[in-house]
Design a protein around this motif. Structure first.
Motif, PDB file in Angstrom:
ATOM      1  N   ASP A 193      11.452   1.609   8.930  1.00 14.93           N
ATOM      2  CA  ASP A 193      11.804   1.939   7.548  1.00 14.93           C
ATOM      3  C   ASP A 193      10.704   2.799   6.916  1.00 14.93           C
ATOM      4  O   ASP A 193      10.315   2.604   5.767  1.00 14.93           O
ATOM      5  N   GLU A 232      14.080   9.316  16.729  1.00 14.34           N
ATOM      6  CA  GLU A 232      15.049   8.883  17.729  1.00 14.34           C
ATOM      7  C   GLU A 232      15.100   7.361  17.858  1.00 14.34           C
ATOM      8  O   GLU A 232      16.144   6.791  18.170  1.00 14.34           O
ATOM      9  N   ARG A 238      14.892   5.396  15.430  1.00 13.08           N
ATOM     10  CA  ARG A 238      15.413   4.924  14.140  1.00 13.08           C
ATOM     11  C   ARG A 238      14.358   4.182  13.324  1.00 13.08           C
ATOM     12  O   ARG A 238      14.651   3.205  12.647  1.00 13.08           O
ATOM     13  N   ARG A 239      13.158   4.695  13.369  1.00 11.34           N
ATOM     14  CA  ARG A 239      12.061   4.062  12.635  1.00 11.34           C
ATOM     15  C   ARG A 239      11.767   4.757  11.304  1.00 11.34           C
ATOM     16  O   ARG A 239      10.957   4.285  10.530  1.00 11.34           O
ATOM     17  N   SER A 242      13.266   6.274   7.716  1.00 10.51           N
ATOM     18  CA  SER A 242      14.409   6.207   6.808  1.00 10.51           C
ATOM     19  C   SER A 242      14.426   7.349   5.802  1.00 10.51           C
ATOM     20  O   SER A 242      15.484   7.677   5.259  1.00 10.51           O
ATOM     21  N   GLU A 256      18.544  15.952  16.525  1.00  7.79           N
ATOM     22  CA  GLU A 256      18.775  14.569  16.127  1.00  7.79           C
ATOM     23  C   GLU A 256      18.521  14.394  14.642  1.00  7.79           C
ATOM     24  O   GLU A 256      19.212  13.625  13.962  1.00  7.79           O
ATOM     25  N   GLN A 277      21.355  12.885  12.126  1.00  8.70           N
ATOM     26  CA  GLN A 277      21.155  11.730  11.260  1.00  8.70           C
ATOM     27  C   GLN A 277      21.345  12.086   9.792  1.00  8.70           C
ATOM     28  O   GLN A 277      21.952  11.329   9.018  1.00  8.70           O
ATOM     29  N   GLU A 333      22.554   8.938   7.693  1.00  6.26           N
ATOM     30  CA  GLU A 333      21.643   7.917   8.201  1.00  6.26           C
ATOM     31  C   GLU A 333      20.197   8.147   7.775  1.00  6.26           C
ATOM     32  O   GLU A 333      19.336   7.304   8.038  1.00  6.26           O
ATOM     33  N   LEU A 334      19.929   9.281   7.127  1.00  6.44           N
ATOM     34  CA  LEU A 334      18.558   9.666   6.826  1.00  6.44           C
ATOM     35  C   LEU A 334      18.511  10.339   5.455  1.00  6.44           C
ATOM     36  O   LEU A 334      19.344  11.196   5.152  1.00  6.44           O
TER      37      LEU A 334
END
Length: 258
Positions: free
Chosen positions: A48, A68, A70-71, A73, A85, A89, A94-95
């Motif tokens: 996050d 990649e 997903r760390r 945010s 990527e 996202q 997602e970002l």
């Protein structure tokens, strides 16, 4: 006693970075990025994260590895065109992405480290940068979930300027060519772009150094960043120091026509 900010490893240097932390990260593309601090943070597991950096690495390298996994945010950046990527996202909702003009981003970091709360600049006047409406986050259906707000615009002399807030982050990760044990830093060539302002913006700044020297070994004119901004130093091995990739390598056969 001589001040010594060198720690035992990159893992030790980033061990206390928590979930939800904000980080300013130096470098431009893959030039001058803190390769081994990023790798250590990947292994450490914090998530996050809010990343403030000129760009977010590339697919498979640099900050792209954290992305990649997903760390990350939220990203505050200027250039993100080398990372598929990242684009996926962002467009998938997602970002969160705050795109900022490059010079403005550098000055927001420098201002934060200098204790300046905000500043006026002509960059962005008459565009969505000042007027608001830049999509910071999308929904999965492609509609805008969060847009940038309008900013204050004032006239100085005969020129309109927009108010930009400075940036201060919880941590900063940077790379330097030579660092003395008190944290005074010398950067080489293109690495002296976003590394100094990123280092200034962090409350806790960690430097990975290609070479560590004793205090006094650097001439004052060689020091690009005073040690007061640096909290921790990681000394790289010669093999680590030689690790300097670039985004795209273009070569030509020796003896080919000009």
């Amino acid at each position: 006693m001589t001040l010594n900010k060198v720690v035992g490893s990159a893992a030790e240097a980033v061990a206390d970075i928590p979930n939800g932390a904000s980080l300013a990260v130096g470098g431009f593309g893959l030039a001058g990025i803190p390769w081994f601090l990023i790798s250590a943070l990947l292994e450490q597991g914090a998530g996050d994260l809010t990343i403030v950096s000129n760009n977010c690495g590339v697919d498979g390298a640099g900050l792209g590895l954290l992305l990649e996994a997903r760390r990350i945010s939220r990203v505050v950046a200027s250039y993100v065109g080398e990372n598929k990527e990242f684009a996926r996202q962002y467009l998938a909702g997602e970002l969160t992405v705050e795109l900022t003009p490059q010079g403005t981003l550098a000055e927001r970091l420098r201002a934060g480290g200098s204790g300046i709360g905000a500043f006026f600049t002509p960059t962005g006047v008459g565009t969505l940068v000042a007027e608001g409406g830049l999509p910071w986050r999308y929904r999965s259906d492609g509609s805008v979930a969060l847009a940038s707000p309008a900013k204050e615009v004032r006239t100085f002399g005969d020129k309109e300027m927009v108010l930009e807030e400075s940036i201060v982050t919880d941590y900063a990760l940077v790379r330097a060519a030579v660092v003395d044990k008190a944290g005074n830093c010398k950067f080489h060539a293109a690495a002296r772009n976003f590394n100094p302002p990123a280092a200034m913006a962090g409350r806790i700044t960690v430097v990975e150094a290609e070479q560590v020297v004793e205090v006094g070994a650097l001439h004052p004119d060689e020091i690009h960043l005073p040690g007061i901004f640096v909290k921790r130093i990681v000394e790289l091995t010669p093999e680590q120091a030689a690790h300097k990739d670039i985004e795209k390598r273009t070569i030509r056969a020796r003896g080919a026509d000009q």
